[in-house]
Structure formats: structure tokens, C-alpha cells
Design a protein around this motif. Structure first.
Motif, PDB file in Angstrom:
ATOM      1  N   GLN A 120      27.293  32.894  35.109  1.00  0.00           N
ATOM      2  CA  GLN A 120      27.509  32.861  36.553  1.00  0.00           C
ATOM      3  C   GLN A 120      28.512  33.928  37.014  1.00  0.00           C
ATOM      4  N   LEU A 121      29.206  34.558  36.065  1.00  0.00           N
ATOM      5  CA  LEU A 121      30.237  35.544  36.411  1.00  0.00           C
ATOM      6  C   LEU A 121      29.621  36.911  36.681  1.00  0.00           C
ATOM      7  N   ASP A 123      31.866  39.613  37.013  1.00  0.00           N
ATOM      8  CA  ASP A 123      32.888  40.536  36.525  1.00  0.00           C
ATOM      9  C   ASP A 123      32.928  40.524  35.006  1.00  0.00           C
ATOM     10  N   ALA A 124      32.493  41.629  34.370  1.00  0.00           N
ATOM     11  CA  ALA A 124      32.490  41.719  32.902  1.00  0.00           C
ATOM     12  C   ALA A 124      33.897  41.786  32.335  1.00  0.00           C
ATOM     13  N   ALA A 125      34.878  42.150  33.177  1.00  0.00           N
ATOM     14  CA  ALA A 125      36.266  42.271  32.718  1.00  0.00           C
ATOM     15  C   ALA A 125      37.012  40.941  32.799  1.00  0.00           C
ATOM     16  N   ASN A 126      36.334  39.893  33.256  1.00  0.00           N
ATOM     17  CA  ASN A 126      36.967  38.582  33.364  1.00  0.00           C
ATOM     18  C   ASN A 126      37.435  38.123  31.973  1.00  0.00           C
ATOM     19  N   PRO A 127      38.666  37.624  31.852  1.00  0.00           N
ATOM     20  CA  PRO A 127      39.190  37.171  30.546  1.00  0.00           C
ATOM     21  C   PRO A 127      38.310  36.127  29.866  1.00  0.00           C
ATOM     22  N   LYS A 128      37.542  35.385  30.653  1.00  0.00           N
ATOM     23  CA  LYS A 128      36.664  34.363  30.071  1.00  0.00           C
ATOM     24  C   LYS A 128      35.565  34.986  29.201  1.00  0.00           C
ATOM     25  N   VAL A 129      35.168  36.219  29.543  1.00  0.00           N
ATOM     26  CA  VAL A 129      34.131  36.899  28.755  1.00  0.00           C
ATOM     27  C   VAL A 129      34.638  37.159  27.336  1.00  0.00           C
TER      28      VAL A 129
END
Length: 381
Positions: A120-121, A123-129
Motif C-alpha cells: 500500500q506504500l 514511498d520506496a524510501a519508507n523505513p518499513k520497506v
């Protein structure tokens, strides 16, 4: 081209840690050279990897054949079967089944839930990735080889019995694999020396011992199949059985086991000069692997020199060059030496790390044509 892959890579990653800037820095930072690479390379195929300078092509090639240890993911090699090699990690995997596999369903559900959240994100830079990447790597480490090796047996209520049967199968199989390796090596050594198999009493003796050990292995295989037959009605049997895979996990091999596969997996380095030892002659450079793998006992024998000269001539090098040093050759000739060194062990797979990028344009086409001819002659991948 074969329908079966020679190498299969899933979510391969290679990260290089960066030295901490201060003693107060808690998180280790990384250079992400390779991130989440998945591909299959088929026998007889030529696969070209294209990218700008510094994007990680060379790192991927070296990680693929385990010159660099991979940070995550799985690299499966099908040039040999598990039964032929029987690496030590298989025994470790079998013994871990009763204790480790009991949490499989819980961890799989957590991974699937996190995967749905990541999808659902935007942003590939999201820390969750990055957190999901680490979670997937950990899941693969814990359960990947267990599922690939045990398959449908994992639905059994008695995982201790599964562990006992599979460990016994491993011990019997390892004894057979050791003998087969010795026999194959002796046959290969005889072929290199132009001798017939019939002339070797050593092979006849080993084959007699092999038949006894194979009989013991057949007995335990029959026990395993009988046990598995009782589980086939279980609703999840096919789910696990379909995930069985006979590929060898290269990242789990010991250095000694990986050394055995070095004959199959070779590399032609990018710089034809820095990859050659300036203190060794051409003959010594090409023949070093032959001596290291025990194919020849003596570097001064007539057979050894004839074999080296034969490889050199296939790669467009004159026989009289055998005693010359790398600095006495042009760039194109040095690269031919690198190619000859890679071919000397009769490999199945070669990584060509930009094998012509350091050469003049006029020489590049000659080297590419040479590689194409050698590929067709030796059925290289």
C-alpha cells in the motif's frame, strides 16, 4: 537452451557495511550494491547484465558465485544434485526441524500481513520497506531450506520422527556421495591423462563398495517414502510438497564444499592485467587450478604441459608463450590468458565481468568471437 535453470536467484542482496562515523552511532549504515535481484539462468544460455558504471554488476557476478558472501536471499545451483554433493548444511537443517518449524505458520502470517502493508506504500524510501526486507531475509534463513528439503513430511504430527528419518537418510546419502565424488574425480583425472577407466583397479574397488552403500541408502529411502505415503491425504501436503527443490544453496556451503564447486563456477575478470600474478608464467597461471584440484600431481610432467598448451591454442595463444610472464603480452593476449585460466577446469558456468571493456575496439570483436566459439564447443553458460 535447456528448459531447466542452471542457477536460480531469489531476492539476492549484497550490502557492504560503512564504518561508523562515531562511537555514539547506533545504526550501521550500508552501501546497497545489490538489492532484491531475482532471475534464472538456464544451461547453455548467455545472459547479459546491462547497467551504468558503479551500479553493482561486478558485485552481483562475484556474489553469484560466492566470491562475496551474500547479505540476503537465496542462490540455488542445479549443476549438481543434492544427492551428489550432500553438503553439511542439510544435516543441520534436518536436525532443526522439530524445534524451528513449529513457529512456521505464525511467522508466515506475520510476513504476509507486513507484505500487504508494504504494497500500500508509495514511498520506496519508507523505513518499513527496509524492515520488511530484513523480515523476509530472516524468514528465508529460518524456513527456506527446511521447506525445500523436507517438503510434504512437514505436515506430520511427529516432527521428531521426521528428523530421525531424514538424518539417517543424510548419513547414508553422504557416504554414497563421498564415494561418487571420488569415482567421478578419478574418471575425470583419467580422461585428462588420456587413460581408460578399465585400466584403473581403484575405480573397480570403489564401485564395489558403492553398491553396498547404495543398497543401505535404498532401504532408508523406502522407509521415508512409506512414511510420506501416510501423509498424502493431509490437506496441506501438496502445499509443502510442491515447494521441494533439489537445488544446492550456495550461500549455505562451507568453504571446503564451495571449493569443490569452483571447478564448475569460474570468472573472467574485468582487468586482464591486475587479475594475473606478475610473478607466475602463463603456464603456471593457467595450470594453478589444475594442481589445486588435484587433476595433476606434477607441474613439470609432459602431460601437464600438453594439457596447458592445448587450452592455450584453443584460446588463440601460441605454445611458445607458456614460459612468458604477463607483462610481456598485449591487453588482448592477457585477456586470452584469463579466458584460458577459466576454461582449464572445464567449467559449466562462467561470469564474464566486462571481459572486453579494457581492450581496444579492434580486439574486442576477436575476444567476443572467441568466447562464442568456446561456448558452443564446451556448452558453456
Amino acid at each position: 537452451m535447456s528448459e531447466r535453470p542452471l542457477l536460480r536467484v531469489e531476492h539476492l542482496q549484497k550490502y557492504f557495511p560503512i564504518k561508523k562515523k562515531s562511537i555514539f552511532q547506533r545504526e550501521v549504515e550500508y552501501v546497497r550494491a545489490n538489492k532484491d535481484i531475482t532471475l534464472e539462468i538456464y544451461k547453455g544460455e548467455t545472459l547479459g547484465l546491462v547497467g551504468e558504471s558503479g551500479c553493482g554488476k561486478s558485485t552481483f557476478g562475484r556474489t553469484l558465485i560466492q566470491l562475496y558472501d551474500q547479505t540476503g536471499g537465496v542462490s540455488l545451483y542445479y549443476g549438481e544434485t543434492i544427492e551428489e554433493l550432500m553438503p553439511q548444511y542439510i544435516k543441520t537443517v534436518y536436525q532443526a526441524i522439530p524445534k524451528q518449524f513449529k513457529n512456521y505458520d505464525r511467522d508466515l502470517a506475520a510476513l504476509a500481513s507486513f507484505q500487504a502493508e508494504i504494497d500500500q506504500l508509495d514511498d520506496a524510501a519508507n523505513p518499513k520497506v527496509e524492515a520488511f526486507r530484513k523480515m523476509r531475509v530472516k524468514f528465508e534463513e529460518n524456513y527456506g531450506n527446511i521447506v525445500r528439503l523436507a517438503g510434504g513430511l512437514l505436515v506430520s504430527d511427529d516432527l521428531n520422527e521426521v528428523e530421525r528419518l531424514l538424518t539417517e537418510k543424510y548419513l547414508k546419502g553422504a557416504a554414497v556421495a563421498t564415494l561418487l565424488k571420488k569415482i567421478d574425480f578419478e574418471k575425470y583425472r583419467l580422461s585428462v591423462h588420456n587413460q581408460t577407466i578399465e585400466s584403473s583397479p581403484k575405480i573397480a574397488e570403489m564401485q564395489a563398495e558403492l553398491s553396498i552403500k547404495e543398497q543401505a541408502l535404498d532401504e532408508i529411502n523406502e522407509k521415508v517414502e512409506t512414511f510420506k505415503e501416510k501423509l498424502k491425504q493431509h490437506p496441506r501436503f501438496e502445499e509443502f510438497e510442491s515447494q521441494m527443490d533439489e537445488g544446492i544453496d550456495l550461500s549455505s556451503l562451507t568453504k571446503q564444499e564451495m571449493r569443490l564447486l569452483r571447478r564448475d563456477l569460474q570468472i573472467i575478470f574485468q582487468d586482464p592485467y591486475s587479475s594475473l600474478n606478475p610473478r607466475l608464467t602463463v603456464g603456471s597461471i593457467i595450470g594453478e587450478g589444475l594442481l589445486a584440484h588435484g587433476l595433476f600431481d606434477n607441474a613439470h610432467s609432459k602431460e601437464f604441459n600438453e594439457y596447458i598448451i592445448n587450452i592455450m591454442e584453443k584460446c588463440g595463444l601460441e605454445a611458445e608463450y607458456i614460459h612468458r610472464y604477463p607483462h610481456q603480452f598485449s591487453g588482448g593476449q592477457r585477456q586470452r590468458i584469463g579466458i584460458a585460466r577459466a576454461l582449464a577446469l572445464n567449467p559449466k558456468f562462467i561470469v564474464c565481468d566486462e571481459a572486453v571493456s579494457a581492450l581496444d575496439v579492434s580486439i574486442q570483436s576477436m575476444i567476443i568471437n572467441l568466447l562464442q566459439d568456446l561456448k558452443e564447443e564446451h556448452n558453456l553458460t
